[in-house]
Design a protein around this motif. Structure first.
Motif, PDB file in Angstrom:
ATOM      1  N   GLY A   1       0.784  -1.230   0.000  1.00  0.00           N
ATOM      2  CA  GLY A   1       0.000   0.000   0.000  1.00  0.00           C
ATOM      3  C   GLY A   1       0.814   1.277   0.000  1.00  0.00           C
ATOM      4  N   LYS A   2       2.120   1.180  -0.277  1.00  0.00           N
ATOM      5  CA  LYS A   2       2.983   2.366  -0.219  1.00  0.00           C
ATOM      6  C   LYS A   2       2.577   3.426  -1.241  1.00  0.00           C
ATOM      7  CE  LYS A   2       6.871   0.123  -0.796  1.00  0.00           C
ATOM      8  NZ  LYS A   2       6.307  -1.250  -0.862  1.00  0.00           N
ATOM      9  N   THR A   3       2.371   3.004  -2.485  1.00  0.00           N
ATOM     10  CA  THR A   3       2.012   3.967  -3.527  1.00  0.00           C
ATOM     11  C   THR A   3       0.627   4.553  -3.261  1.00  0.00           C
ATOM     12  OG1 THR A   3       3.406   2.860  -5.172  1.00  0.00           O
ATOM     13  CG2 THR A   3       1.644   4.269  -6.002  1.00  0.00           C
ATOM     14  N   SER A   4      -0.289   3.741  -2.779  1.00  0.00           N
ATOM     15  CA  SER A   4      -1.626   4.251  -2.442  1.00  0.00           C
ATOM     16  C   SER A   4      -1.545   5.309  -1.342  1.00  0.00           C
ATOM     17  CB  SER A   4      -2.530   3.103  -1.989  1.00  0.00           C
ATOM     18  OG  SER A   4      -2.789   2.215  -3.051  1.00  0.00           O
ATOM     19  N   LEU A   5      -0.670   5.076  -0.379  1.00  0.00           N
ATOM     20  CA  LEU A   5      -0.490   6.048   0.695  1.00  0.00           C
ATOM     21  C   LEU A   5       0.029   7.373   0.125  1.00  0.00           C
ATOM     22  CD1 LEU A   5      -0.491   6.652   3.752  1.00  0.00           C
ATOM     23  CD2 LEU A   5       1.854   5.824   3.819  1.00  0.00           C
ATOM     24  N   LEU A   6       1.003   7.305  -0.772  1.00  0.00           N
ATOM     25  CA  LEU A   6       1.528   8.530  -1.381  1.00  0.00           C
ATOM     26  C   LEU A   6       0.456   9.243  -2.195  1.00  0.00           C
ATOM     27  CD1 LEU A   6       5.159   7.681  -2.558  1.00  0.00           C
ATOM     28  CD2 LEU A   6       4.386   8.605  -0.387  1.00  0.00           C
ATOM     29  N   ARG A   7      -0.390   8.503  -2.874  1.00  0.00           N
ATOM     30  CA  ARG A   7      -1.465   9.132  -3.666  1.00  0.00           C
ATOM     31  C   ARG A   7      -2.458   9.859  -2.761  1.00  0.00           C
ATOM     32  NH1 ARG A   7      -4.099   5.196  -7.906  1.00  0.00           N
ATOM     33  NH2 ARG A   7      -4.990   7.200  -8.581  1.00  0.00           N
ATOM     34  N   LEU A   8      -2.711   9.314  -1.586  1.00  0.00           N
ATOM     35  CA  LEU A   8      -3.550  10.031  -0.622  1.00  0.00           C
ATOM     36  C   LEU A   8      -2.859  11.320  -0.172  1.00  0.00           C
ATOM     37  CD1 LEU A   8      -4.829   7.098   1.629  1.00  0.00           C
ATOM     38  CD2 LEU A   8      -6.256   8.579   0.213  1.00  0.00           C
ATOM     39  N   LEU A   9      -1.558  11.247   0.049  1.00  0.00           N
ATOM     40  CA  LEU A   9      -0.818  12.421   0.497  1.00  0.00           C
ATOM     41  C   LEU A   9      -0.784  13.512  -0.566  1.00  0.00           C
ATOM     42  CD1 LEU A   9       2.183  10.604   2.223  1.00  0.00           C
ATOM     43  CD2 LEU A   9       0.372  11.891   3.368  1.00  0.00           C
ATOM     44  N   PHE A  10      -0.811  13.120  -1.831  1.00  0.00           N
ATOM     45  CA  PHE A  10      -0.771  14.086  -2.931  1.00  0.00           C
ATOM     46  C   PHE A  10      -2.166  14.544  -3.350  1.00  0.00           C
ATOM     47  CE2 PHE A  10       0.224  15.253  -7.473  1.00  0.00           C
ATOM     48  CZ  PHE A  10       1.016  16.349  -7.150  1.00  0.00           C
ATOM     49  N   LEU A  11      -3.178  14.058  -2.654  1.00  0.00           N
ATOM     50  CA  LEU A  11      -4.566  14.440  -2.915  1.00  0.00           C
ATOM     51  C   LEU A  11      -5.064  13.964  -4.278  1.00  0.00           C
ATOM     52  CD1 LEU A  11      -4.436  18.083  -1.488  1.00  0.00           C
ATOM     53  CD2 LEU A  11      -5.453  16.076  -0.390  1.00  0.00           C
ATOM     54  N   SER A  12      -4.437  12.908  -4.808  1.00  0.00           N
ATOM     55  CA  SER A  12      -4.951  12.325  -6.040  1.00  0.00           C
ATOM     56  C   SER A  12      -5.927  11.190  -5.745  1.00  0.00           C
ATOM     57  CB  SER A  12      -3.807  11.815  -6.926  1.00  0.00           C
ATOM     58  OG  SER A  12      -3.034  10.840  -6.267  1.00  0.00           O
ATOM     59  N   LEU A  13      -6.039  10.814  -4.480  1.00  0.00           N
ATOM     60  CA  LEU A  13      -7.066   9.909  -3.984  1.00  0.00           C
ATOM     61  C   LEU A  13      -7.688  10.506  -2.733  1.00  0.00           C
ATOM     62  CD1 LEU A  13      -5.457   6.328  -4.098  1.00  0.00           C
ATOM     63  CD2 LEU A  13      -7.256   7.200  -5.592  1.00  0.00           C
ATOM     64  N   ARG A  14      -8.931  10.140  -2.465  1.00  0.00           N
ATOM     65  CA  ARG A  14      -9.565  10.516  -1.213  1.00  0.00           C
ATOM     66  C   ARG A  14      -9.860   9.238  -0.426  1.00  0.00           C
ATOM     67  NH1 ARG A  14     -13.032  16.034  -1.969  1.00  0.00           N
ATOM     68  NH2 ARG A  14     -11.725  16.946  -3.593  1.00  0.00           N
ATOM     69  N   PRO A  15      -9.778   9.286   0.887  1.00  0.00           N
ATOM     70  CA  PRO A  15      -9.970   8.059   1.671  1.00  0.00           C
ATOM     71  C   PRO A  15     -11.397   7.539   1.571  1.00  0.00           C
ATOM     72  CG  PRO A  15      -9.946   9.985   3.108  1.00  0.00           C
ATOM     73  CD  PRO A  15      -9.566  10.474   1.744  1.00  0.00           C
ATOM     74  N   THR A  16     -11.528   6.224   1.672  1.00  0.00           N
ATOM     75  CA  THR A  16     -12.857   5.615   1.729  1.00  0.00           C
ATOM     76  C   THR A  16     -13.516   5.900   3.078  1.00  0.00           C
ATOM     77  OG1 THR A  16     -12.003   3.841   0.321  1.00  0.00           O
ATOM     78  CG2 THR A  16     -14.114   3.455   1.422  1.00  0.00           C
ATOM     79  N   ARG A  17     -12.687   5.933   4.106  1.00  0.00           N
ATOM     80  CA  ARG A  17     -13.174   6.274   5.443  1.00  0.00           C
ATOM     81  C   ARG A  17     -12.021   6.875   6.236  1.00  0.00           C
ATOM     82  NH1 ARG A  17     -11.577   2.297   9.103  1.00  0.00           N
ATOM     83  NH2 ARG A  17     -10.797   0.368   8.132  1.00  0.00           N
ATOM     84  N   GLY A  18     -12.359   7.459   7.376  1.00  0.00           N
ATOM     85  CA  GLY A  18     -11.351   8.098   8.193  1.00  0.00           C
ATOM     86  C   GLY A  18     -11.055   9.513   7.721  1.00  0.00           C
ATOM     87  N   ILE A  19     -10.056  10.138   8.338  1.00  0.00           N
ATOM     88  CA  ILE A  19      -9.745  11.546   8.083  1.00  0.00           C
ATOM     89  C   ILE A  19      -8.304  11.689   7.601  1.00  0.00           C
ATOM     90  CG2 ILE A  19      -9.502  13.840   9.136  1.00  0.00           C
ATOM     91  CD1 ILE A  19     -11.673  13.004  11.136  1.00  0.00           C
ATOM     92  N   VAL A  20      -8.140  12.391   6.503  1.00  0.00           N
ATOM     93  CA  VAL A  20      -6.825  12.808   6.024  1.00  0.00           C
ATOM     94  C   VAL A  20      -6.809  14.331   6.003  1.00  0.00           C
ATOM     95  CG1 VAL A  20      -5.226  12.876   4.067  1.00  0.00           C
ATOM     96  CG2 VAL A  20      -6.459  10.763   4.593  1.00  0.00           C
ATOM     97  N   ARG A  21      -5.868  14.922   6.747  1.00  0.00           N
ATOM     98  CA  ARG A  21      -5.737  16.373   6.766  1.00  0.00           C
ATOM     99  C   ARG A  21      -4.359  16.753   6.236  1.00  0.00           C
ATOM    100  NH1 ARG A  21      -9.795  18.974   9.198  1.00  0.00           N
ATOM    101  NH2 ARG A  21      -8.569  20.906   9.284  1.00  0.00           N
ATOM    102  N   ILE A  22      -4.348  17.612   5.218  1.00  0.00           N
ATOM    103  CA  ILE A  22      -3.117  18.116   4.608  1.00  0.00           C
ATOM    104  C   ILE A  22      -3.120  19.631   4.766  1.00  0.00           C
ATOM    105  CG2 ILE A  22      -1.671  18.170   2.543  1.00  0.00           C
ATOM    106  CD1 ILE A  22      -2.239  15.333   3.352  1.00  0.00           C
ATOM    107  N   PHE A  23      -2.112  20.176   5.433  1.00  0.00           N
ATOM    108  CA  PHE A  23      -2.054  21.627   5.676  1.00  0.00           C
ATOM    109  C   PHE A  23      -3.368  22.119   6.293  1.00  0.00           C
ATOM    110  CE2 PHE A  23       0.797  21.423   1.771  1.00  0.00           C
ATOM    111  CZ  PHE A  23       1.972  21.441   2.508  1.00  0.00           C
TER     112      PHE A  23
END
Length: 226
Positions: free
Chosen positions: A47-69
Motif C-alpha cells: 500500500g505504499k504507492t496508495s499512501l503517497l497518492r492520498l498524500l498528494f490528494l490524487s485519492l480521497r480516503p474511503t473512510r477516516g480523516i486525512v488532513r493536509i495543511f
C-alpha cells in the motif's frame, strides 16, 4: 506559506479501497510534523504507492480523516487542490516527463506554470541539474535518457520549487549506489532547510545511511518506528 499548525499531515483511522475490492489500507493513523523526515517501507503490494497518492490528494480516503495543511481531504473543494499540490513535490515511479520538452524544460516546468520568468530560474535549474549529474544532458529529450537519468530529472523537477512536503516513490530505484547516496544527501539537505520528506523505498541500505522514522506497511496496516 507555512501550515497553520506544527502538523503538516494527519491520518486518523484511514481506510482505502478501490471500487468494490478489499481495503488496501486499513485503520492507518499517524502525524507528520513540519520539517520531519520519514521512510515508508514494506513488501510489494503493501500500500505504499496508495499512501503517497492520498498524500498528494490524487485519492480521497474511503473512510477516516486525512488532513493536509489543515484541510480535510474528504471535503476540500476542487478549486483548492491545485494550490495545495503546488506546496507538495512528488517523484513518481514512472517519472512522467514530457517527451516534447528537454530535460531543462521538464525541470523548469513547475516554475513556468507558476508564471516565474526564466531569467529568475535559469541559474537554479542549471545548478540543480549539475548537482544530480545531468548538466551535460539538459538540452536532450527524455527519449534518449536512460532510466536512471529520467529518475534524476524527475527528482530535480520535484525539488525545483523547494516544496514544503516532498513525496518520493522509490527515488533511487534506477540509479547506482554512489548516485543513490548523493541523492539521499540532497533529500537530507532539503529537509534541513525545512521541507518534510517522505520516501517510499524497499532499499534497506538507503535507510541505514540516514536514520529517520520508519512507517512500515504490511497488508494495509501501518506500524511507526521512531
Amino acid at each position: 506559506m507555512a501550515p497553520e499548525t506544527g502538523t503538516a499531515i494527519r491520518f486518523e483511522n484511514v481506510g482505502l479501497r478501490y471500487g468494490l475490492g478489499p481495503e488496501v489500507l486499513r485503520d492507518v493513523s499517524f502525524e507528520i510534523e513540519n520539517g520531519s523526515f520519514q521512510y515508508v517501507t514494506g513488501p510489494s503490494g503493501a500500500g505504499k504507492t496508495s499512501l503517497l497518492r492520498l498524500l498528494f490528494l490524487s485519492l480521497r480516503p474511503t473512510r477516516g480523516i486525512v488532513r493536509i495543511f489543515d484541510h480535510d481531504a474528504a471535503t476540500i473543494g476542487r478549486d483548492v487542490v491545485p494550490a495545495l499540490r503546488r506546496r507538495i513535490g512528488i517523484v513518481f515511479q514512472d517519472f512522467r516527463l514530457l517527451d516534447h520538452l528537454t530535460t531543462y524544460e521538464n525541470v523548469a516546468l513547475p516554475l513556468r506554470v507558476l508564471g516565474v520568468d526564466e531569467e529568475n530560474y535559469r541559474r537554479d535549474v542549471t545548478e540543480l541539474l549539475d548537482w544530480v549529474g545531468l548538466g551535460d544532458r539538459k538540452w536532450v529529450h527524455p527519449q534518449v535518457l536512460s532510466g536512471g537519468e529520467k529518475q534524476r530529472a524527475a527528482i530535480a523537477r520535484a525539488l525545483i520549487t523547494r516544496p514544503e512536503i516532498l513525496l518520493a516513490d522509490e527515488p533511487t530505484g534506477n540509479v547506482d549506489p554512489p548516485l543513490a547516496k548523493r541523492l539521499l544527501r540532497l533529500f537530507v539537505e532539503l529537509n534541513r532547510l525545512g521541507t518534510s520528506v517522505i520516501i517510499a523505498t524497499h532499499d534497506l541500505s538507503l535507510m541505514e545511511q540516514h536514520d529517520a522514522r520508519r512507517f512500515v506497511l504490511n497488508a494495509g496496516h501501518i506500524d511507526v518506528y521512531d
